[in-house]
Design a protein around this motif. Structure first.
Motif, PDB file in Angstrom:
ATOM      1  N   ASP A 184       1.072  -1.267   0.423  1.00 45.03           N
ATOM      2  CA  ASP A 184      -0.045   0.190   0.127  1.00 45.03           C
ATOM      3  C   ASP A 184       0.832   1.103   0.073  1.00 45.03           C
ATOM      4  O   ASP A 184       1.865   1.481   0.514  1.00 45.03           O
ATOM      5  CB  ASP A 184      -0.183   0.181   1.680  1.00 45.03           C
ATOM      6  N   VAL A 185       0.966   2.428  -1.028  1.00 37.50           N
ATOM      7  CA  VAL A 185       1.132   3.741  -0.982  1.00 37.50           C
ATOM      8  C   VAL A 185       0.522   4.667  -1.352  1.00 37.50           C
ATOM      9  O   VAL A 185      -0.462   4.276  -1.348  1.00 37.50           O
ATOM     10  CB  VAL A 185       2.889   3.915  -2.230  1.00 37.50           C
ATOM     11  N   HIS A 186      -0.126   5.630  -0.399  1.00 34.47           N
ATOM     12  CA  HIS A 186      -0.850   6.711   0.352  1.00 34.47           C
ATOM     13  C   HIS A 186       0.100   7.573   0.217  1.00 34.47           C
ATOM     14  O   HIS A 186       1.040   7.246   0.737  1.00 34.47           O
ATOM     15  CB  HIS A 186      -1.060   6.250   1.797  1.00 34.47           C
ATOM     16  N   ILE A 187      -0.386   8.777  -0.916  1.00 32.80           N
ATOM     17  CA  ILE A 187       0.167   9.573  -0.996  1.00 32.80           C
ATOM     18  C   ILE A 187      -0.702  10.719  -1.092  1.00 32.80           C
ATOM     19  O   ILE A 187      -0.928  10.887  -1.450  1.00 32.80           O
ATOM     20  CB  ILE A 187       0.981  10.366  -2.810  1.00 32.80           C
ATOM     21  N   PHE A 188      -0.161  12.025  -0.245  1.00 30.88           N
ATOM     22  CA  PHE A 188      -0.851  13.321   0.670  1.00 30.88           C
ATOM     23  C   PHE A 188       0.065  14.063  -0.260  1.00 30.88           C
ATOM     24  O   PHE A 188       1.020  14.819   0.882  1.00 30.88           O
ATOM     25  CB  PHE A 188      -1.298  13.295   1.573  1.00 30.88           C
ATOM     26  N   GLU A 189      -0.063  15.739  -1.047  1.00 33.17           N
ATOM     27  CA  GLU A 189       0.447  16.473  -1.462  1.00 33.17           C
ATOM     28  C   GLU A 189      -0.378  17.229  -1.437  1.00 33.17           C
ATOM     29  O   GLU A 189      -0.997  17.865  -2.906  1.00 33.17           O
ATOM     30  CB  GLU A 189       1.284  15.786  -2.967  1.00 33.17           C
ATOM     31  N   PRO A 190      -0.121  18.476  -0.415  1.00 31.94           N
ATOM     32  CA  PRO A 190      -1.313  19.788  -0.543  1.00 31.94           C
ATOM     33  C   PRO A 190      -0.661  20.402  -2.444  1.00 31.94           C
ATOM     34  O   PRO A 190      -2.274  20.884  -2.304  1.00 31.94           O
ATOM     35  CB  PRO A 190      -0.838  20.171   0.662  1.00 31.94           C
ATOM     36  N   GLN A 191      -0.012  20.638  -2.531  1.00 34.57           N
ATOM     37  CA  GLN A 191       0.257  21.380  -3.592  1.00 34.57           C
ATOM     38  C   GLN A 191      -0.600  20.992  -4.524  1.00 34.57           C
ATOM     39  O   GLN A 191       0.342  21.428  -5.864  1.00 34.57           O
ATOM     40  CB  GLN A 191       1.726  21.184  -3.960  1.00 34.57           C
ATOM     41  N   GLY A 192      -1.189  19.691  -4.840  1.00 33.78           N
ATOM     42  CA  GLY A 192      -1.458  19.058  -5.754  1.00 33.78           C
ATOM     43  C   GLY A 192      -0.562  18.098  -6.673  1.00 33.78           C
ATOM     44  O   GLY A 192       0.567  17.822  -7.012  1.00 33.78           O
ATOM     45  N   ILE A 193      -1.161  16.687  -7.195  1.00 26.32           N
ATOM     46  CA  ILE A 193      -0.446  15.776  -7.970  1.00 26.32           C
ATOM     47  C   ILE A 193      -0.306  16.311  -9.312  1.00 26.32           C
ATOM     48  O   ILE A 193      -0.390  15.753  -9.926  1.00 26.32           O
ATOM     49  CB  ILE A 193      -0.128  14.221  -7.246  1.00 26.32           C
ATOM     50  N   ARG A 194       1.403  16.781  -9.818  1.00 26.25           N
ATOM     51  CA  ARG A 194       1.337  17.340 -11.374  1.00 26.25           C
ATOM     52  C   ARG A 194       0.902  15.764 -11.889  1.00 26.25           C
ATOM     53  O   ARG A 194       0.172  15.346 -13.211  1.00 26.25           O
ATOM     54  CB  ARG A 194       2.058  17.532 -11.638  1.00 26.25           C
ATOM     55  N   PHE A 195       1.458  14.109 -12.033  1.00 26.81           N
ATOM     56  CA  PHE A 195       2.114  13.072 -12.417  1.00 26.81           C
ATOM     57  C   PHE A 195       2.654  11.833 -11.932  1.00 26.81           C
ATOM     58  O   PHE A 195       2.809  12.367 -10.681  1.00 26.81           O
ATOM     59  CB  PHE A 195       3.031  12.836 -13.225  1.00 26.81           C
ATOM     60  N   LEU A 196       1.824  10.820 -11.793  1.00 26.68           N
ATOM     61  CA  LEU A 196       2.049   9.968 -11.861  1.00 26.68           C
ATOM     62  C   LEU A 196       2.308   9.056 -11.841  1.00 26.68           C
ATOM     63  O   LEU A 196       1.417   8.241 -12.805  1.00 26.68           O
ATOM     64  CB  LEU A 196       0.800   9.297  -9.780  1.00 26.68           C
ATOM     65  N   GLU A 197       3.756   7.956 -11.710  1.00 29.31           N
ATOM     66  CA  GLU A 197       3.819   7.027 -12.243  1.00 29.31           C
ATOM     67  C   GLU A 197       4.074   5.297 -11.854  1.00 29.31           C
ATOM     68  O   GLU A 197       4.815   5.696 -10.632  1.00 29.31           O
ATOM     69  CB  GLU A 197       4.432   7.372 -13.498  1.00 29.31           C
ATOM     70  N   THR A 198       4.027   4.585 -12.090  1.00 30.17           N
ATOM     71  CA  THR A 198       4.371   3.465 -10.918  1.00 30.17           C
ATOM     72  C   THR A 198       5.215   2.389 -12.176  1.00 30.17           C
ATOM     73  O   THR A 198       4.795   2.698 -13.273  1.00 30.17           O
ATOM     74  CB  THR A 198       3.307   2.461 -10.356  1.00 30.17           C
ATOM     75  N   THR A 212      -3.555  -1.684  -8.543  1.00 27.14           N
ATOM     76  CA  THR A 212      -4.651  -0.677  -8.786  1.00 27.14           C
ATOM     77  C   THR A 212      -4.164   0.437  -8.523  1.00 27.14           C
ATOM     78  O   THR A 212      -3.345   1.295  -7.390  1.00 27.14           O
ATOM     79  CB  THR A 212      -6.404  -0.937  -8.198  1.00 27.14           C
ATOM     80  N   LYS A 213      -4.590   1.597  -9.091  1.00 34.12           N
ATOM     81  CA  LYS A 213      -3.612   3.225  -8.248  1.00 34.12           C
ATOM     82  C   LYS A 213      -5.362   3.944  -8.894  1.00 34.12           C
ATOM     83  O   LYS A 213      -6.223   4.143  -9.420  1.00 34.12           O
ATOM     84  CB  LYS A 213      -3.271   3.684  -9.782  1.00 34.12           C
ATOM     85  N   VAL A 214      -5.328   4.975  -7.849  1.00 35.83           N
ATOM     86  CA  VAL A 214      -6.846   5.655  -7.146  1.00 35.83           C
ATOM     87  C   VAL A 214      -5.941   7.184  -6.948  1.00 35.83           C
ATOM     88  O   VAL A 214      -5.632   7.009  -5.928  1.00 35.83           O
ATOM     89  CB  VAL A 214      -7.684   5.138  -6.106  1.00 35.83           C
ATOM     90  N   GLN A 215      -6.614   8.318  -7.834  1.00 32.05           N
ATOM     91  CA  GLN A 215      -5.803   9.709  -7.538  1.00 32.05           C
ATOM     92  C   GLN A 215      -7.279  10.507  -7.455  1.00 32.05           C
ATOM     93  O   GLN A 215      -7.909  10.481  -8.536  1.00 32.05           O
ATOM     94  CB  GLN A 215      -4.987   9.228  -8.860  1.00 32.05           C
ATOM     95  N   ASN A 216      -6.320  11.156  -7.547  1.00 33.98           N
ATOM     96  CA  ASN A 216      -7.416  12.750  -7.457  1.00 33.98           C
ATOM     97  C   ASN A 216      -6.997  14.339  -7.268  1.00 33.98           C
ATOM     98  O   ASN A 216      -5.030  14.017  -7.324  1.00 33.98           O
ATOM     99  CB  ASN A 216      -8.686  13.102  -6.253  1.00 33.98           C
ATOM    100  N   GLU A 217      -7.709  15.601  -6.813  1.00 40.45           N
ATOM    101  CA  GLU A 217      -6.107  16.548  -7.361  1.00 40.45           C
ATOM    102  C   GLU A 217      -4.482  16.357  -5.936  1.00 40.45           C
ATOM    103  O   GLU A 217      -3.627  16.993  -6.895  1.00 40.45           O
ATOM    104  CB  GLU A 217      -6.652  17.726  -6.993  1.00 40.45           C
ATOM    105  N   THR A 218      -5.311  15.997  -4.773  1.00 43.41           N
ATOM    106  CA  THR A 218      -4.354  15.632  -3.842  1.00 43.41           C
ATOM    107  C   THR A 218      -3.927  14.804  -3.256  1.00 43.41           C
ATOM    108  O   THR A 218      -2.384  14.453  -2.620  1.00 43.41           O
ATOM    109  CB  THR A 218      -4.184  17.171  -2.592  1.00 43.41           C
ATOM    110  N   LYS A 219      -4.027  13.543  -3.526  1.00 40.05           N
ATOM    111  CA  LYS A 219      -3.948  11.977  -2.431  1.00 40.05           C
ATOM    112  C   LYS A 219      -4.476  11.330  -3.948  1.00 40.05           C
ATOM    113  O   LYS A 219      -4.779  11.295  -5.429  1.00 40.05           O
ATOM    114  CB  LYS A 219      -5.126  11.683  -2.084  1.00 40.05           C
ATOM    115  N   ALA A 220      -3.200   9.855  -3.531  1.00 37.14           N
ATOM    116  CA  ALA A 220      -3.486   9.022  -4.731  1.00 37.14           C
ATOM    117  C   ALA A 220      -3.177   8.199  -4.079  1.00 37.14           C
ATOM    118  O   ALA A 220      -2.589   7.527  -2.614  1.00 37.14           O
ATOM    119  CB  ALA A 220      -1.712   9.088  -5.546  1.00 37.14           C
ATOM    120  N   HIS A 221      -3.627   5.974  -4.075  1.00 39.81           N
ATOM    121  CA  HIS A 221      -3.563   5.449  -3.785  1.00 39.81           C
ATOM    122  C   HIS A 221      -2.882   4.221  -4.359  1.00 39.81           C
ATOM    123  O   HIS A 221      -3.798   3.822  -5.134  1.00 39.81           O
ATOM    124  CB  HIS A 221      -4.833   4.574  -2.396  1.00 39.81           C
TER     125      HIS A 221
END
Length: 636
Positions: A184-198, A212-221
């Motif tokens: 499990d990798v949880h990411i929280f970046e208040p500035q906003g996530i510009r891109f995300l890749e695995t 599986t990858k779930v992402q919104n403006e500031t969070k990703a799981h």
């Protein structure tokens, strides 16, 4: 012959004995490499990696649950490869409900306990195993028939931005099929996530279905949860595909401001990474060791890297080569602009390089400084640097490393940046590191692998685009305590400046400025609201980030400090290491195992300044876990 669960191969029926092709001498290459052959012996029935990344600060917990399905005692092994930049913060093992915790102590105190245990004939182990980016934590314990053991290791690190992205590396190597396997990798970046890749070195089409990858403006799981069938190399064999790197890369959104400030519980962190700014022209001297020890693959890889680097020079850059063995040879008497003609001539010169003779590092460096001192008609707003590549120690001319360091620091006098690349393990890395840090640069080890040329190119790319110099991050003088480093000589495109500190209770607005043009204010109460109600965020993460960053910078500063100052800096780093429970170069974690245990393995890993050596010894009872010397976070 011994195998993963500590049993002799002769104890098993012929058809159940492990393959010998994975073994070397009398010991298995990997202590648990053959575990998957024994379906009813030591079994990892659950393995969970839980990583929470909050504003670049990563908190990772690795939990392994093991059961002994044999009808007699067996040895269970727990191995975790973690990033060199991480600090272990906690370890425990629970055997049939009884918990054996790790205790972090001053290294001298832990060493005394170690020595006492050895004298009593009891166990003491120092675990120091390394790779290029990773180090290994290793623990073994004997468990009774039908018993269970749970291992749990926690470590923390501040992700470093390189070439425009952050990278979280998780090493995956359970060495057997695991019924309950989960990352499990949880990411929280208040500035906003510009891109995300695995990315992964072992992923197949079947394993992709488990990701599986779930992402919104500031969070990703990110969740990776393969079934046992998905883990198999093929349906007919109980062998696992999971062997390699699982990597998460991302970057955050940024505006054209003086950076982003985040505040929790009175501590702040300031991230500054300007982009889309003009690049300063470079004046770079490549100082290349061509002594006899560079002969063969090393010199060929160096030539290949230099040919690629030449192609990356910008037209406004100026450059030259100086090569050295017992003698120092200048390719040209002055720096040349990176025109097509000059680069073609340089490429021809690089292809003629050969290796022989001794190593006069002192005269070579002084010559490089002299060339920069005498250089004329260089761009006014330019950055001058020396990139030294050597694979050995000074053997010709001045050979006293302290005298060389003093000579070079006096000659450079803060005018240029010196980057030192140590090729292989015959170099005096401590000497190179101190010299680089004393002259506004960094040191890096280049490993003697097939990709050494790519390592050299990768390092050059990190320093190829200077966009700011002489940066000072300014804050209210009487409102901040414990401020981390806030002056930086150079800033390179794709990296990030991080400053942290403690805010006084009376402050409502935190003004901050960088360089002379960017200024901004942060509302303390508004910034603190950002992290409230985030259930998976560990609440004091900015305070721990501040402690982590302060320790890293104190240790880095101590490398080039005088003896008395060094003691003071190390004392400060030790106090923080103990207060925040970090296993650092100054502390050790002591784990006392159950009585009457026999330990069969002791792995000693030297610091980055030494050679990698794996030693095996038979001792028992008390284990001390040491991390190697710091891999330094900030660039000076």
């Amino acid at each position: 012959m011994y195998w993963g669960d500590g049993a002799a191969a002769s104890e098993y029926p012929e058809e159940r004995r492990p393959q010998k092709k994975n073994c070397l001498g009398a010991k298995c290459v990997s202590v648990s490499a053959c575990l998957f052959f024994f379906q009813h012996a030591i079994e990892i029935y659950s393995l969970h990696v839980d990583c929470k990344v909050t504003s670049r600060f990563a908190h990772t917990v690795v939990t392994s649950k093991i059961v002994n399905r044999a009808n007699e005692s067996r040895e269970a092994t727990f191995e975790v490869e973690l990033p060199k930049t991480a600090f272990i913060t906690n370890f425990s093992m629970s055997i049939d409900g009884k918990v054996y915790p790790g205790i972090i102590k001053e290294k001298a105190s832990a060493q005394k306990e170690y020595d006492t245990a050895v004298l009593r004939g009891q166990s003491a182990g120092l675990v120091k195993i390394t790779g290029r980016k990773l180090e290994q934590f290793h623990m073994s314990v004997s468990i009774a028939a039908a018993s269970k053991v749970t291992f749990e290791l926690t470590y923390e690190e501040l992700l470093k931005r390189q070439l425009g992205k952050f990278e979280l590396l998780i090493k995956v190597r359970p060495r057997q099929l695991v019924k309950h396997f989960q990352i499990d990798v949880h990411i929280f970046e208040p500035q906003g996530i510009r891109f995300l890749e695995t990315d992964s070195t072992f992923m197949t089409n079947e394993l992709t279905e488990a990701l599986t990858k779930v992402q919104n403006e500031t969070k990703a799981h990110i969740l990776f949860k393969p079934t046992v069938d998905q883990q198999k190399i093929n349906p007919e064999l109980d062998e696992t595909l999971l062997n390699g790197d699982f990597v998460v890369r991302y970057d955050v959104k940024r505006g054209a401001t003086a950076g982003d400030i985040q505040i929790v519980n009175g501590y702040f962190v300031h991230y500054f990474a300007p982009h889309e700014m003009p690049v300063f022209p470079k004046n770079v001297i490549f100082l290349i060791d061509r002594s006899g020890s560079m002969a063969g693959r090393k010199i060929e890889q160096t030539k290949a890297a230099l040919l690629k680097i030449l192609q990356d020079l910008r037209p406004e850059d100026h450059f030259s080569f100086i090569t050295f063995n017992s003698r120092v040879a200048e390719w040209r008497s002055s720096l040349l602009q990176a025109t097509a003609e000059n680069m073609a001539n340089a490429a021809g010169f690089v292809q003629t390089l050969s290796a022989s003779g001794g190593t006069d590092i002192n005269r070579a460096l002084l010559t490089a400084v002299s060339v920069l001192d005498k250089a004329k008609r260089l761009p006014k707003s330019s950055v001058s640097m020396i990139i030294l590549l050597t694979d050995g120690q000074p053997t010709s001319g001045e050979s006293n490393v302290e005298v060389i360091q003093e000579n070079i620091q006096k000659a450079v006098n803060g005018k240029y940046a010196l980057f030192c690349l140590g090729f292989g393990f015959d170099v005096s890395y401590k000497f190179l590191e101190k010299m680089a840090l004393s002259n506004g640069g960094i040191a890096r080890r280049i490993y003697e692998n097939a990709d050494a040329a790519l390592q050299l190119q990768g390092f050059y790319q990190e320093v190829a685009t200077p966009i700011l110099r002489k940066i000072e991050m300014q804050y209210p003088e009487n409102a901040i305590e414990g401020l981390t480093k806030n002056n930086f000589k150079l800033f390179f495109e794709g990296s990030e400046i991080i400053v942290s500190g403690k805010i006084s209770n009376e402050l409502d607005l935190l003004p901050h400025a960088s360089d002379l043009t960017l200024k901004e204010e942060a509302n303390v109460k508004e910034k603190e609201q950002v992290f409230q109600n985030q259930s998976y965020i560990f609440g004091n993460f900015i305070e721990r980030l501040w402690a982590y960053l302060t320790i890293q910078q104190l240790l880095e500063k101590s490398i080039s400090a005088q003896a008395e100052d060094q003691k003071t800096l190390e004392a400060q780093a030790l106090e923080l290491s103990l207060r925040y429970s970090f296993v650092t170069p100054l502390t050790s974690m002591v784990v006392t195992k159950p009585a009457d245990q026999q330990q069969t393995e002791l792995a000693n890993k030297p610091t980055e300044a030494g050679k990698t050596v794996l030693q095996m010894n038979g001792v028992n009872d008390v284990f001390c876990f040491f991390l190697p010397c710091a891999k330094h976070l900030s660039k000076k």
